[in-house]
Motif scaffolding. Structure first.
Motif, PDB file in Angstrom:
ATOM      1  N   PHE A  51     -10.002 -10.007  12.563  1.00 14.21           N
ATOM      2  CA  PHE A  51      -8.615  -9.607  12.804  1.00 14.21           C
ATOM      3  C   PHE A  51      -7.868  -9.373  11.497  1.00 14.21           C
ATOM      4  N   ALA A  52      -8.573  -9.113  10.433  1.00 12.88           N
ATOM      5  CA  ALA A  52      -7.933  -8.972   9.123  1.00 12.88           C
ATOM      6  C   ALA A  52      -7.440  -7.551   8.897  1.00 12.88           C
ATOM      7  N   VAL A  53      -6.297  -7.439   8.184  1.00 15.92           N
ATOM      8  CA  VAL A  53      -5.801  -6.138   7.743  1.00 15.92           C
ATOM      9  C   VAL A  53      -6.588  -5.734   6.500  1.00 15.92           C
ATOM     10  N   THR A  54      -7.394  -4.714   6.632  1.00 13.44           N
ATOM     11  CA  THR A  54      -8.227  -4.282   5.519  1.00 13.44           C
ATOM     12  C   THR A  54      -7.794  -2.950   4.920  1.00 13.44           C
ATOM     13  N   ASP A  55      -6.878  -2.240   5.612  1.00 14.90           N
ATOM     14  CA  ASP A  55      -6.447  -0.939   5.115  1.00 14.90           C
ATOM     15  C   ASP A  55      -4.929  -0.836   5.252  1.00 14.90           C
ATOM     16  N   ASP A  75       0.131  -7.511  -2.054  1.00 12.07           N
ATOM     17  CA  ASP A  75       0.486  -8.812  -2.644  1.00 12.07           C
ATOM     18  C   ASP A  75       1.185  -9.707  -1.628  1.00 12.07           C
ATOM     19  N   LEU A  76       2.002  -9.097  -0.773  1.00 12.83           N
ATOM     20  CA  LEU A  76       2.692  -9.876   0.253  1.00 12.83           C
ATOM     21  C   LEU A  76       1.705 -10.453   1.265  1.00 12.83           C
ATOM     22  N   LEU A  77       0.751  -9.653   1.688  1.00 13.17           N
ATOM     23  CA  LEU A  77      -0.226 -10.121   2.668  1.00 13.17           C
ATOM     24  C   LEU A  77      -1.195 -11.142   2.085  1.00 13.17           C
ATOM     25  N   THR A 122      -5.734  -1.647  10.429  1.00 12.75           N
ATOM     26  CA  THR A 122      -4.893  -0.808   9.578  1.00 12.75           C
ATOM     27  C   THR A 122      -3.416  -1.124   9.769  1.00 12.75           C
ATOM     28  N   LEU A 123      -2.689  -1.100   8.650  1.00 11.26           N
ATOM     29  CA  LEU A 123      -1.235  -1.241   8.663  1.00 11.26           C
ATOM     30  C   LEU A 123      -0.651   0.056   8.102  1.00 11.26           C
TER      31      LEU A 123
END
Length: 275
Positions: A51-55, A75-77, A122-123
């Motif tokens: 479930f990680a944001v990788t992009d 940096d925030l994540l 993706t975010l």
């Protein structure tokens, strides 16, 4: 005769003891299962890449640079909790509104930010930057250790928002405003009046060189024009009516080649004064 009383110790029930041991075993199994499940869930949500944001996709940051915004979001994540967990990287729990607020706080030149989740990893960040229409300069107080004529200049847009640091310059693309007032208020009103004057003069083959807000009567707006004459207007009054008065005057003086006024005062409704 004293007869001693002896307490009778009941014999231990082997069946009850067996039931007690069974309950303890079940409690131990439940507790162990809960610990294992909690550990597995923590790993699944915060340590694994499922479930990680990788992009991080950024669009619209032309002046700032999409890569710069992407670095700020990354940096925030990457901020850690308990030196191990990175809850911001979990796309399920990620607070997109908080990410948008952090971007706006980091860059004054950004007007709006839209942050959307695109599952699974993706975010998407869409940035709308402020469009400067001019440079707004105010005199810096001598109490701050500045030189007597020092000015602080910032960009401004049509809404009257000011941001960043700018070098005072005159040109057709960015309208320079010298704000000499003691009060720093009603900026949107002056901006709207200035832009209305700039548009109105352009249709009359005139161009605004720069504007001055003197520390005199409220609403005073002085416009230096490309013909050399300075216009005195009331930004708090009917600007369109003042421009209409100016148009009538220019039409009357169109054939007078010797008419070269130094200023034209349009602040009184229905009247015009010039020198």
């Amino acid at each position: 005769m004293v007869v001693p009383i002896r307490s009778r110790i009941a014999p231990r029930d082997p069946v009850a003891r067996a039931h007690l041991r069974a309950r303890m075993v079940r409690l131990g199994l439940w507790a162990g299962g809960i610990v294992v499940s909690a550990g597995a869930l923590t790993w699944l949500l915060f340590l694994s890449s499922i479930f990680a944001v990788t992009d991080i996709a950024v669009d619209g940051a032309r002046a700032i640079g999409n890569e710069q915004v992407r670095t700020v979001v990354g940096d925030l994540l990457d901020q850690r909790t308990l030196h191990i967990l990175q809850p911001g990287r979990n796309i399920l729990f990620l607070n997109t509104a908080a990410v948008a607020d952090a971007i706006r706080e980091h860059y004054e030149s950004i007007d709006r930010v839209a942050v959307e989740k695109a599952y699974p990893h993706t975010l998407r960040v869409t940035v709308t930057e402020r469009e400067p229409v001019g440079i707004w300069c105010r005199r810096v107080s001598s109490e701050q250790g500045a030189a007597p004529d020092a000015r602080a200049c910032r960009y401004y847009n049509r809404a009257g928002d000011r941001w960043g640091e700018a070098v005072p310059s005159r040109g057709p693309l960015l309208l320079l405003v010298n704000d000499e007032r003691s009060a720093d208020d009603q900026v949107p009103v002056f901006v709207q009046a200035l832009l209305a004057v700039a548009d109105g003069l352009a249709s009359r083959s005139l161009r605004v060189q720069w504007a001055t807000l003197p520390d005199a009567a409220p609403g005073d707006l002085r416009i230096a024009t490309s013909r050399g004459a300075e216009l005195y207007l009331d930004a708090l009054g009917d600007v369109q009516d003042q421009l209409a008065t100016l148009e009538i005057l220019l039409a009357e003086k169109a054939t007078d080649s010797a008419w070269m006024p130094t200023y034209i005062d349009l602040r009184t409704p229905g009247r015009v004064y010039y020198k």
